[in-house]
Design a protein around this motif. Sequence first.
Motif, mmCIF file in Angstrom:
data_model
loop_
_atom_site.group_PDB
_atom_site.id
_atom_site.type_symbol
_atom_site.label_atom_id
_atom_site.label_comp_id
_atom_site.label_asym_id
_atom_site.label_seq_id
_atom_site.Cartn_x
_atom_site.Cartn_y
_atom_site.Cartn_z
ATOM 1 N N GLN A 80 45.526 37.302 39.172
ATOM 2 C CA GLN A 80 45.807 38.500 39.959
ATOM 3 C C GLN A 80 46.169 38.090 41.381
ATOM 4 O O GLN A 80 45.446 37.325 42.015
ATOM 5 C CB GLN A 80 44.579 39.401 39.977
ATOM 6 N N GLN A 81 47.280 38.607 41.881
ATOM 7 C CA GLN A 81 47.653 38.330 43.263
ATOM 8 C C GLN A 81 46.823 39.226 44.168
ATOM 9 O O GLN A 81 46.630 40.401 43.887
ATOM 10 C CB GLN A 81 49.129 38.602 43.486
ATOM 11 N N GLU A 82 46.308 38.638 45.232
ATOM 12 C CA GLU A 82 45.509 39.425 46.165
ATOM 13 C C GLU A 82 45.840 39.000 47.588
ATOM 14 O O GLU A 82 46.357 37.919 47.828
ATOM 15 C CB GLU A 82 44.020 39.294 45.884
ATOM 16 N N TYR A 83 45.521 39.870 48.507
ATOM 17 C CA TYR A 83 45.772 39.623 49.918
ATOM 18 C C TYR A 83 44.449 39.487 50.643
ATOM 19 O O TYR A 83 43.489 40.187 50.330
ATOM 20 C CB TYR A 83 46.587 40.769 50.520
ATOM 21 N N LYS A 112 43.914 34.906 42.359
ATOM 22 C CA LYS A 112 42.518 34.853 41.950
ATOM 23 C C LYS A 112 42.451 34.944 40.433
ATOM 24 O O LYS A 112 43.207 35.684 39.812
ATOM 25 C CB LYS A 112 41.737 36.006 42.566
ATOM 26 N N THR A 148 40.568 36.478 37.581
ATOM 27 C CA THR A 148 39.614 37.564 37.376
ATOM 28 C C THR A 148 38.624 37.247 36.259
ATOM 29 O O THR A 148 37.568 37.854 36.189
ATOM 30 C CB THR A 148 40.339 38.883 37.054
ATOM 31 N N ARG A 170 39.406 31.508 43.432
ATOM 32 C CA ARG A 170 40.803 31.449 43.864
ATOM 33 C C ARG A 170 41.530 30.328 43.140
ATOM 34 O O ARG A 170 40.951 29.283 42.856
ATOM 35 C CB ARG A 170 40.891 31.223 45.365
#
Length: 70
Positions: free
Chosen positions: A29-32, A45, A47, A52
């Motif tokens: 999952q792309q996260e900021y 990340k 999940t 990370r």
Amino acid sequence: MGSIQSTMAGCGFKSAGERPGCRDCKHGQQEYSDRMPPYDKAGWKCTRYGFRVTAMAICDTYESKKGAAV
């Protein structure tokens, strides 16, 4: 086809974008980050395991978002 292309086709060569990785795993999952601009950065990340990763990383439990495991 030239000898380089024949060799690449014969050994199943894949470019970086064609190989499986966390970027196309159903658990990736792309996260900021929670920082304010201009310091916000996108990252990846897992999940499934909660840590990370990089987009091109891969583990033994990779599952394709398309449903077919590699």
